[in-house]
Motif scaffolding. Structure first.
Motif, PDB file in Angstrom:
ATOM      1  N   TYR A   1     -44.177  -2.918 -13.734  1.00 27.11           N
ATOM      2  CA  TYR A   1     -42.924  -2.276 -13.334  1.00 27.11           C
ATOM      3  C   TYR A   1     -43.130  -1.102 -12.379  1.00 27.11           C
ATOM      4  CZ  TYR A   1     -41.766  -4.791 -17.624  1.00 27.11           C
ATOM      5  OH  TYR A   1     -41.644  -5.752 -18.586  1.00 27.11           O
TER       6      TYR A   1
ATOM      7  N   SER B   1     -40.486  -2.333 -10.182  1.00 34.85           N
ATOM      8  CA  SER B   1     -39.998  -3.693 -10.388  1.00 34.85           C
ATOM      9  C   SER B   1     -39.286  -3.722 -11.731  1.00 34.85           C
ATOM     10  CB  SER B   1     -41.162  -4.687 -10.388  1.00 34.85           C
ATOM     11  OG  SER B   1     -40.711  -5.992 -10.651  1.00 34.85           O
ATOM     12  N   GLU B   2     -38.049  -4.222 -11.763  1.00 39.77           N
ATOM     13  CA  GLU B   2     -37.262  -4.169 -12.982  1.00 39.77           C
ATOM     14  C   GLU B   2     -37.752  -5.191 -14.009  1.00 39.77           C
ATOM     15  OE1 GLU B   2     -33.154  -4.514 -12.120  1.00 39.77           O
ATOM     16  OE2 GLU B   2     -33.099  -2.741 -10.824  1.00 39.77           O
TER      17      GLU B   2
ATOM     18  N   LEU C   1     -29.689  -5.195 -20.023  1.00 36.44           N
ATOM     19  CA  LEU C   1     -29.972  -4.695 -18.679  1.00 36.44           C
ATOM     20  C   LEU C   1     -28.845  -3.761 -18.242  1.00 36.44           C
ATOM     21  CD1 LEU C   1     -31.080  -8.091 -17.067  1.00 36.44           C
ATOM     22  CD2 LEU C   1     -32.526  -6.371 -18.199  1.00 36.44           C
TER      23      LEU C   1
ATOM     24  N   TYR D   1     -32.043   0.800 -20.063  1.00 33.32           N
ATOM     25  CA  TYR D   1     -32.245  -0.483 -20.727  1.00 33.32           C
ATOM     26  C   TYR D   1     -31.995  -0.340 -22.227  1.00 33.32           C
ATOM     27  CZ  TYR D   1     -34.109  -1.776 -16.258  1.00 33.32           C
ATOM     28  OH  TYR D   1     -34.215  -2.019 -14.916  1.00 33.32           O
TER      29      TYR D   1
ATOM     30  N   PHE E   1     -35.192   4.006 -16.857  1.00 32.23           N
ATOM     31  CA  PHE E   1     -36.160   3.177 -16.140  1.00 32.23           C
ATOM     32  C   PHE E   1     -37.510   3.875 -16.023  1.00 32.23           C
ATOM     33  CE2 PHE E   1     -37.200   1.192 -11.748  1.00 32.23           C
ATOM     34  CZ  PHE E   1     -37.875   0.143 -12.338  1.00 32.23           C
TER      35      PHE E   1
END
Length: 278
Positions: free
Chosen positions: A60, A98-99, A124, A216, A243
């Protein structure tokens, strides 16, 4: 004199070698893979107490949470990642970010305590999450569930903390068979994983959680024995996780110890070497 100088030189070379090795290990741990030993049963049966794995920190991208926290209680050392990499904290962004995908098993920093947690990504940004009578609902729709028998384990102290499992068939005496109902849960993106249930409780019936942007929602697979995003931070739960607090993705178990220490090789579980985390 020459002998003393040679001894001193040899000692300095040893010290330098140790320092270089520690620096290399620190860089490797900060940038690539972080070791993690499962301390609790909140992710059973996907992860068992005593599983040892490496967390993929490249999955990520990088944030302040990618820096290691150094905590050695016996020596009174408590250096938080924010103290080491505070320059990267505060904007909820990541370098080469990067999710995560729904269903990923992720190690993250607790938004309040800073301790490392490991749970599964369920919600999400923008999702509406709710539990109704033990069934997960995402954006108003129940997830697919399939009964899959029971999960069995011996009732007794587990891991270095000596914690005892909760049982659906409890109370169970030491050495008895501890049972939980098992189901296969399939998320909207097709990812499937086992979940365990013990009893109907408060976290099985919740209001609707709307996941904020840049955050999240996490849950443990052992649904009735997991402190996760269903419990708000004000109540000592996890709440929504920013995040930037993600550390990395758990991809593979290296080995697993059923004893009090991961070094007790005679207690290693033979069926969990290099086992993939689904």
């Amino acid at each position: 004199m020459a002998s003393e100088a040679k001894k001193k030189s040899g000692f300095l070379e040893t010290v330098k070698t140790i320092v270089y090795a520690l620096l290399i290990a620190g860089i490797f741990r900060s940038l690539f893979f972080q070791p993690f030993w499962i301390p609790s049963g909140s992710m059973k049966e996907t992860l068992l107490i005593g599983d040892f794995l490496f967390v993929n920190k490249m999955a990520y991208g990088y944030s302040y949470a990618s820096c290691p926290s150094i905590r050695i209680a016996s020596l009174g050392i408590n250096i938080d990642a924010k103290n080491i990499c505070s320059v990267f904290d505060g904007d909820n962004a990541r370098l080469w970010g990067s999710e995560p995908e729904r269903g990923d098993v992720v190690v993250f920093r607790h938004p309040v305590t800073g301790l490392d947690f490991i749970k599964r990504v369920i919600g999400l940004p923008g999702d509406r999450i709710q539990m109704r009578r033990g069934v997960l609902h995402i954006n108003g729709e129940p997830v697919e569930l399939e009964d899959a028998g029971v999960f069995e384990e011996v009732y007794g102290p587990q891991g270095p903390q000596g914690s005892r499992p909760r049982c659906e068939n409890g109370p169970v005496g030491t050495g008895g068979l501890c049972v939980k109902s098992r189901q296969i849960e399939t998320l909207p993106n097709g990812r499937s994983h086992p979940i365990l249930n013990i009893a109907m409780q408060g976290t099985d019936n919740t209001g609707v959680y709307t996941v904020p942007e840049g955050h999240y929602f996490f849950m443990g697979d052992n649904r009735d024995n997991s402190t996760d995003s269903r419990v708000p931070q004000a109540a000592r739960g996890v709440g929504f996780v920013p995040f930037e607090n993600l550390i990395g993705r758990a991809d593979r178990i290296m080995f697993s110890s059923a004893g009090r220490s991961m070094f007790s090789f005679w207690t290693w579980r033979g069926d969990r070497f290099f086992k993939g985390v689904e």
